[in-house]
Design an enzyme around this catalytic site. Sequence first.
Site, PDB file in Angstrom:
ATOM      1  N   CYS A 261      19.947  30.306  34.503  1.00 54.28           N
ATOM      2  CA  CYS A 261      18.700  30.479  35.266  1.00 54.28           C
ATOM      3  C   CYS A 261      17.635  29.414  34.988  1.00 54.28           C
ATOM      4  CB  CYS A 261      18.109  31.840  34.959  1.00 54.28           C
ATOM      5  SG  CYS A 261      19.164  33.179  35.504  1.00 54.28           S
TER       6      CYS A 261
HETATM    7  N1  LIG Z   1      23.428  35.311  34.543  1.00 50.87           N
HETATM    8  C1  LIG Z   1      22.158  35.627  34.480  1.00 50.87           C
HETATM    9  O1  LIG Z   1      21.638  35.809  33.399  1.00 50.87           O
HETATM   10  C2  LIG Z   1      21.333  35.824  35.738  1.00 50.87           C
HETATM   11  C3  LIG Z   1      20.123  36.515  35.641  1.00 50.87           C
HETATM   12  C4  LIG Z   1      19.367  36.726  36.767  1.00 50.87           C
HETATM   13  C5  LIG Z   1      19.790  36.191  37.975  1.00 50.87           C
HETATM   14  N2  LIG Z   1      20.958  35.488  38.055  1.00 50.87           N
HETATM   15  C6  LIG Z   1      21.346  34.966  39.369  1.00 50.87           C
HETATM   16  O2  LIG Z   1      22.373  35.788  39.900  1.00 50.87           O
HETATM   17  C7  LIG Z   1      23.289  35.000  40.664  1.00 50.87           C
HETATM   18  C8  LIG Z   1      24.695  35.217  40.168  1.00 50.87           C
HETATM   19  O3  LIG Z   1      24.808  34.737  38.863  1.00 50.87           O
HETATM   20  P1  LIG Z   1      25.894  35.201  37.821  1.00 50.87           P
HETATM   21  O4  LIG Z   1      25.352  34.807  36.492  1.00 50.87           O
HETATM   22  O5  LIG Z   1      26.284  36.623  38.034  1.00 50.87           O
HETATM   23  O6  LIG Z   1      27.115  34.264  38.223  1.00 50.87           O
HETATM   24  P2  LIG Z   1      28.608  34.279  37.633  1.00 50.87           P
HETATM   25  O7  LIG Z   1      29.092  32.887  37.693  1.00 50.87           O
HETATM   26  O8  LIG Z   1      28.637  35.028  36.347  1.00 50.87           O
HETATM   27  O9  LIG Z   1      29.434  35.167  38.653  1.00 50.87           O
HETATM   28  C9  LIG Z   1      29.709  34.832  39.957  1.00 50.87           C
HETATM   29  C10 LIG Z   1      31.015  35.485  40.375  1.00 50.87           C
HETATM   30  O10 LIG Z   1      31.200  35.175  41.756  1.00 50.87           O
HETATM   31  C11 LIG Z   1      32.568  34.840  41.985  1.00 50.87           C
HETATM   32  N3  LIG Z   1      32.621  34.064  43.224  1.00 50.87           N
HETATM   33  C12 LIG Z   1      32.370  32.752  43.395  1.00 50.87           C
HETATM   34  N4  LIG Z   1      32.467  32.437  44.715  1.00 50.87           N
HETATM   35  C13 LIG Z   1      32.752  33.589  45.374  1.00 50.87           C
HETATM   36  C14 LIG Z   1      32.940  33.943  46.745  1.00 50.87           C
HETATM   37  N5  LIG Z   1      32.843  33.030  47.718  1.00 50.87           N
HETATM   38  N6  LIG Z   1      33.228  35.248  47.062  1.00 50.87           N
HETATM   39  C15 LIG Z   1      33.314  36.186  46.073  1.00 50.87           C
HETATM   40  N7  LIG Z   1      33.144  35.896  44.765  1.00 50.87           N
HETATM   41  C16 LIG Z   1      32.846  34.629  44.416  1.00 50.87           C
HETATM   42  C17 LIG Z   1      32.996  34.144  40.725  1.00 50.87           C
HETATM   43  O11 LIG Z   1      34.408  34.215  40.555  1.00 50.87           O
HETATM   44  C18 LIG Z   1      32.247  34.954  39.649  1.00 50.87           C
HETATM   45  O12 LIG Z   1      33.002  36.065  39.203  1.00 50.87           O
HETATM   46  C19 LIG Z   1      22.773  33.567  40.551  1.00 50.87           C
HETATM   47  O13 LIG Z   1      21.974  33.264  41.653  1.00 50.87           O
HETATM   48  C20 LIG Z   1      21.929  33.599  39.308  1.00 50.87           C
HETATM   49  O14 LIG Z   1      20.917  32.617  39.334  1.00 50.87           O
HETATM   50  C21 LIG Z   1      21.748  35.322  36.956  1.00 50.87           C
END
Ligand SMILES: NC(=O)c1ccc[n+]([C@@H]2O[C@H](COP(=O)([O-])OP(=O)(O)OC[C@H]3O[C@@H](n4cnc5c(N)ncnc54)[C@H](O)[C@@H]3O)[C@@H](O)[C@H]2O)c1
Length: 419
Positions: A261
Amino acid sequence: MKPEIAIIGAGYVGLPLASVFAAAGRSVVLVDVSPERAAMINRGESYIEDVPSEELAPLVRDGLVKATTDYDEVMSVQAILIALPTPLSAQREPDLSIVLAAVKELSLRLQRGHLIVLESTTYPGTTREQVQPILEQSGLKAGVDFHLAFSPERVDPGRSDWTTKTTPKVVGGLTPACTKQAVALYSSAVDTVVEVSSPEAAELTKLLENIFRSVNIALVNELAQLCERMGIDVWEVVDAAATKPFGFMSFKPGPGLGGHCIPIDPFYLTWKAREYDFTTEFIELAGKINENMPYWCRGRISRALNSAERSIRGSKILVIGVSYKADIGDMRESPALKVIELLLEEGADLSYHDPHVPELEELGLVSVPLDPGAYDCVAIVTNHSSIDYTQLVADSKLVVDFRNATGRDGVTNGKVHKL
Ligand SMILES: NC(=O)c1ccc[n+]([C@@H]2O[C@H](COP(=O)([O-])OP(=O)(O)OC[C@H]3O[C@@H](n4cnc5c(N)ncnc54)[C@H](O)[C@@H]3O)[C@@H](O)[C@H]2O)c1
């Protein structure tokens, strides 16, 4: 059990969200491109530290959580939440390609009455300007035939005092009816829901939270550099300032920003601001200071070695902790990678120890057993709590501590050099 909610993306955000809804008795299907991840979830095995397998397995067994790679599963649910990555491109511009490709898949399957909520962090305007038009290619109209909202995720991996359930959830819908639907959905599983007037307000709320952290971390990182020149212990100053019960919030200096983030999200706003002939100077300046920290760390290690009449070249250096923060194995954007790369460039004979990260494949390194006495310098980059730092200092020849892991020892013991 027929799933009521689909969550697209079973990652750090999607999986905890699924488990919170399921724990509240709402059945969830996770849709992920990775068949390996889907198979693991369906076996009740978690790969996200915040959702232990012991918590996930009963939910899977009771039919409340399942996972699939098949988007067709979304057709029969009531609500679809999108929790997909929003990275920056090589040119450091927003890369919405993953989210928008998924939205396209959803538009082909959109049903009257669906509620779609984007959770991925992004710039204000994404839901209305990017997501809505693609969904409307279905022939259905947002706010009339289906509902659309934005609700930012606030998960902080590794944190246990605040969880996805107890952290208030901000929601902004395209229309009052969209907001109402989204508020009702989240209220069924999370403790507090905060309504805002639009998706844009909700999108910017998340960015403000992350920019606030980035700017404040940059401020103490700059102060840490000045403190080294002035011979003042920055940690002592930050701790003393934190005794003020009002008007001050403590941020710690460190080797640079990490995680998905804070190093990335602020630049989503910088990019969008350009459309309005506006330069977000605080974000740029904070980015510059924070991105420079690994270089400053290399200099700090070099000066510490110099005090022992050594150079980085040819010295045996042990980096302790490589994940981006303590007690988790998350390597995303970890500043340790840059610190290691810079030390290798200078000719260090480098090893690392991290109980949470067995291997750094991209650097061809594996975590070595902890034997600090075998190194010319030990650099604490991430302060995992399982390590006994008093013992580490006792066993080391020279320690550079970027996290104040050695505490007051760092001040009293001549062989510890602190950030
Ligand atoms: N990780 C954090 O701490 C956090 C906190 C707040 C907000 N966010 C936001 O949340 C969002 C997601 O982040 P995250 O950390 O969960 O990501 P992540 O990388 O942990 O997970 C994403 C998942 O999506 C899957 N994926 C990728 N392309 C895909 C598609 N086309 N269809 C279906 N699945 C698909 C991947 O295999 C993975 O399992 C981002 O925008 C991030 O900025 C993250």
